[in-house]
Write a protein that holds these residues in place. Structure first.
Motif, PDB file in Angstrom:
ATOM      1  N   LEU A 113       0.588  -1.322   0.036  1.00  0.00           N
ATOM      2  CA  LEU A 113      -0.076  -0.063  -0.046  1.00  0.00           C
ATOM      3  C   LEU A 113       0.856   1.311   0.024  1.00  0.00           C
ATOM      4  N   TYR A 114       1.899   1.302   0.556  1.00  0.00           N
ATOM      5  CA  TYR A 114       2.841   2.477   1.130  1.00  0.00           C
ATOM      6  C   TYR A 114       4.018   2.754   0.164  1.00  0.00           C
ATOM      7  N   ASP A 115       4.316   3.904  -0.273  1.00  0.00           N
ATOM      8  CA  ASP A 115       5.633   4.155  -0.925  1.00  0.00           C
ATOM      9  C   ASP A 115       6.701   3.967   0.002  1.00  0.00           C
ATOM     10  N   LYS A 116       7.895   3.402  -0.771  1.00  0.00           N
ATOM     11  CA  LYS A 116       9.016   3.119   0.026  1.00  0.00           C
ATOM     12  C   LYS A 116       9.634   4.302   0.641  1.00  0.00           C
ATOM     13  N   LYS A 117       9.729   5.449   0.099  1.00  0.00           N
ATOM     14  CA  LYS A 117      10.454   6.552   0.666  1.00  0.00           C
ATOM     15  C   LYS A 117       9.334   7.336   1.656  1.00  0.00           C
ATOM     16  N   TYR A 118       8.147   6.927   1.551  1.00  0.00           N
ATOM     17  CA  TYR A 118       7.260   7.430   2.769  1.00  0.00           C
ATOM     18  C   TYR A 118       7.593   6.606   4.107  1.00  0.00           C
ATOM     19  N   LEU A 119       7.767   5.132   3.792  1.00  0.00           N
ATOM     20  CA  LEU A 119       7.748   4.332   5.057  1.00  0.00           C
ATOM     21  C   LEU A 119       9.188   4.975   5.531  1.00  0.00           C
ATOM     22  N   ILE A 120      10.110   4.931   4.783  1.00  0.00           N
ATOM     23  CA  ILE A 120      11.486   5.329   5.453  1.00  0.00           C
ATOM     24  C   ILE A 120      11.184   6.828   6.211  1.00  0.00           C
ATOM     25  N   ALA A 121      10.616   7.801   5.725  1.00  0.00           N
ATOM     26  CA  ALA A 121      10.216   8.992   6.367  1.00  0.00           C
ATOM     27  C   ALA A 121       9.605   9.009   7.598  1.00  0.00           C
ATOM     28  N   LEU A 122       8.327   8.060   7.409  1.00  0.00           N
ATOM     29  CA  LEU A 122       7.802   7.593   8.667  1.00  0.00           C
ATOM     30  C   LEU A 122       8.292   7.166   9.529  1.00  0.00           C
ATOM     31  N   ILE A 123       9.262   6.182   9.479  1.00  0.00           N
ATOM     32  CA  ILE A 123      10.201   5.581  10.639  1.00  0.00           C
ATOM     33  C   ILE A 123      11.170   6.926  11.318  1.00  0.00           C
ATOM     34  N   LYS A 124      11.646   7.544  10.421  1.00  0.00           N
ATOM     35  CA  LYS A 124      12.600   8.870  10.677  1.00  0.00           C
ATOM     36  C   LYS A 124      11.907   9.794  11.503  1.00  0.00           C
ATOM     37  N   ASP A 125      10.702  10.091  11.290  1.00  0.00           N
ATOM     38  CA  ASP A 125      10.214  11.212  11.799  1.00  0.00           C
ATOM     39  C   ASP A 125       8.843  11.012  11.447  1.00  0.00           C
ATOM     40  N   PRO A 126       7.810  10.416  12.171  1.00  0.00           N
ATOM     41  CA  PRO A 126       6.501  10.335  11.716  1.00  0.00           C
ATOM     42  C   PRO A 126       5.730  11.736  11.584  1.00  0.00           C
ATOM     43  N   ALA A 127       5.779  12.674  12.281  1.00  0.00           N
ATOM     44  CA  ALA A 127       5.192  14.065  12.099  1.00  0.00           C
ATOM     45  C   ALA A 127       5.758  14.720  10.768  1.00  0.00           C
ATOM     46  N   MET A 128       6.821  14.734  10.415  1.00  0.00           N
ATOM     47  CA  MET A 128       7.313  15.320   9.268  1.00  0.00           C
ATOM     48  C   MET A 128       6.811  14.718   8.137  1.00  0.00           C
ATOM     49  N   ALA A 129       6.796  13.226   8.178  1.00  0.00           N
ATOM     50  CA  ALA A 129       6.536  12.548   7.063  1.00  0.00           C
ATOM     51  C   ALA A 129       5.162  12.464   6.662  1.00  0.00           C
ATOM     52  N   SER A 130       4.315  12.535   7.600  1.00  0.00           N
ATOM     53  CA  SER A 130       2.974  12.826   7.263  1.00  0.00           C
ATOM     54  C   SER A 130       2.189  14.261   7.295  1.00  0.00           C
ATOM     55  N   ASN A 131       3.406  15.157   7.356  1.00  0.00           N
ATOM     56  CA  ASN A 131       3.157  16.561   7.247  1.00  0.00           C
ATOM     57  C   ASN A 131       2.168  17.206   7.921  1.00  0.00           C
ATOM     58  N   VAL A 132       2.391  16.774   9.430  1.00  0.00           N
ATOM     59  CA  VAL A 132       1.501  17.298  10.329  1.00  0.00           C
ATOM     60  C   VAL A 132       2.542  17.856  11.645  1.00  0.00           C
ATOM     61  N   ASP A 133       3.555  18.066  11.014  1.00  0.00           N
ATOM     62  CA  ASP A 133       4.668  18.771  12.181  1.00  0.00           C
ATOM     63  C   ASP A 133       4.242  19.997  12.688  1.00  0.00           C
ATOM     64  N   HIS A 134       3.212  20.835  11.781  1.00  0.00           N
ATOM     65  CA  HIS A 134       2.814  22.135  12.267  1.00  0.00           C
ATOM     66  C   HIS A 134       2.077  21.984  13.569  1.00  0.00           C
ATOM     67  N   LYS A 135       1.695  20.755  14.058  1.00  0.00           N
ATOM     68  CA  LYS A 135       0.827  20.580  15.188  1.00  0.00           C
ATOM     69  C   LYS A 135       1.751  20.182  16.580  1.00  0.00           C
ATOM     70  N   TYR A 136       2.877  19.960  16.238  1.00  0.00           N
ATOM     71  CA  TYR A 136       3.930  19.914  17.357  1.00  0.00           C
ATOM     72  C   TYR A 136       5.119  20.625  17.444  1.00  0.00           C
ATOM     73  N   LYS A 137       5.314  21.150  18.542  1.00  0.00           N
ATOM     74  CA  LYS A 137       6.698  21.983  18.935  1.00  0.00           C
ATOM     75  C   LYS A 137       7.885  21.034  18.847  1.00  0.00           C
ATOM     76  N   ASP A 138       7.541  19.836  19.362  1.00  0.00           N
ATOM     77  CA  ASP A 138       8.679  18.826  19.449  1.00  0.00           C
ATOM     78  C   ASP A 138       7.878  17.497  18.569  1.00  0.00           C
ATOM     79  N   THR A 139       8.372  17.273  17.415  1.00  0.00           N
ATOM     80  CA  THR A 139       7.770  16.114  16.750  1.00  0.00           C
ATOM     81  C   THR A 139       7.804  14.783  17.153  1.00  0.00           C
TER      82      THR A 139
END
Length: 319
Positions: A113-139
């Motif tokens: 289902l999920y893109d390879k680079k997205y999975l890498i990004a999700l494990i590295k920083d879930p908030a940044m990968a899912s583009n909701v880092d604006h919700k968190y002062k500290d992801t």
């Protein structure tokens, strides 16, 4: 010939209304944004930050996605990835247990289902990968944020993703795609689906009421985390344009800036599976309607010829 001219005018105006007015209305209701064909490389995120004048955020995103690109080029070890994947199973059990406001998704078909680079990004920083880092002062305070501290570096991330893409990539049905990618937050009343899964059949009303209370409690938790309860998607396929759905699923921020809905990272094929299930729910008669359409057009074509020949025969000798 007069009748054919009238028919031609009516047909032309009908086509103009169908192909002109409806798309025009959709274009005014939903802004047009450029899609990226479900390619996840950070371009959209960086452009959004720059457009808002948030240069510091844009630079952070550039660095993050450059790191993701670097990890994507590492050769992952499937066996080592399987051992590290055990870390994920502490939360991703497939059971409806709310953690941090949401139920962690099943990963049974994550590789499909999920893109390879997205999975890498999700494990590295879930908030940044899912583009909701604006919700968190500290992801790291993201519900999945602790995974950043649990992985042993870039190579281990590459190993885990290699394992997911190799061993969690079985053929997925449209229903499974929807349930794993969307079903934790979005109910579908026409398919008897709630945030806790498919509604069981109950023999006694008290059991049905008890289950309904559990669903309401789960909805409250999701609402608290998201800011509001995500909409029921039973007929979303008919309420929104195809362009809106595709770009929204690819990057929710593109259509609703500031939304709490995370990017889910579906591949193009994964999105098509989800869309197929949305069509099954919201427009179940579509296949039959499309199959009947050519026959209806053929009928009108033959009827027009016969009507013209009949008219010509009846009025023969009267001019």
């Amino acid at each position: 010939m007069k009748e054919l001219k009238i028919f031609g005018i009516v047909a032309a105006f009908t086509l103009l209304l169908y192909w002109g007015v409806e798309p025009f209305a959709h274009s005014k209701m939903h802004k047009h944004v450029e899609g990226h064909d479900f390619v996840y490389n950070g371009t959209a995120d960086i452009e959004e930050a720059e457009a808002k004048g948030k240069q510091e955020v844009a630079e952070a995103k550039k660095k993050f996605w450059a790191d993701v690109e670097k990890i994507s080029k590492l050769k992952g070890d499937v066996a080592a990835g399987e051992a590290a994947f055990a870390t994920c199973l502490g939360c991703h059990t497939g059971q409806p247990i709310n953690m941090g406001g949401v139920i962690p998704p099943k990963l049974d078909h994550a590789g499909a289902l999920y893109d390879k680079k997205y999975l890498i990004a999700l494990i590295k920083d879930p908030a940044m990968a899912s583009n909701v880092d604006h919700k968190y002062k500290d992801t790291s305070t993201h519900p999945m944020g602790s995974i950043k501290m649990m992985m042993g570096g870039d190579q281990q991330i590459a190993d885990v993703v290699a394992y997911i893409k190799a061993k969690k990539a079985a053929e997925v049905t449209p229903k499974e795609a929807y349930e794993e990618a969307c079903g934790r937050c979005h109910a579908m009343r026409y398919m008897k689906w709630t945030q806790l899964g498919e509604t069981p059949k109950f023999k006694y009303e008290k059991d049905a009421l008890a289950y309904k209370i559990k669903v309401l409690d789960e909805q409250d938790a999701v609402k608290k985390y998201m800011g509001k309860l995500p909409p029921d998607l039973s007929i979303i396929i008919r309420a929104r344009s195809e362009h809106f759905l595709e770009t929204f699923v690819e990057n929710p921020q593109s259509q609703l800036p500031g939304t709490s809905m995370p990017r889910v990272g579906l591949t193009k094929e994964g999105y098509e599976k989800v869309k197929a299930y949305l069509e099954e729910s919201g427009d179940p008669s579509k296949p039959k309607r499309e199959a009947l359409g050519p026959w209806v057009l053929l009928f009108f074509f033959i009827f027009t010829i016969l009507a013209y020949l009949w008219k010509k025969s009846v009025w023969k000798g009267h001019h």
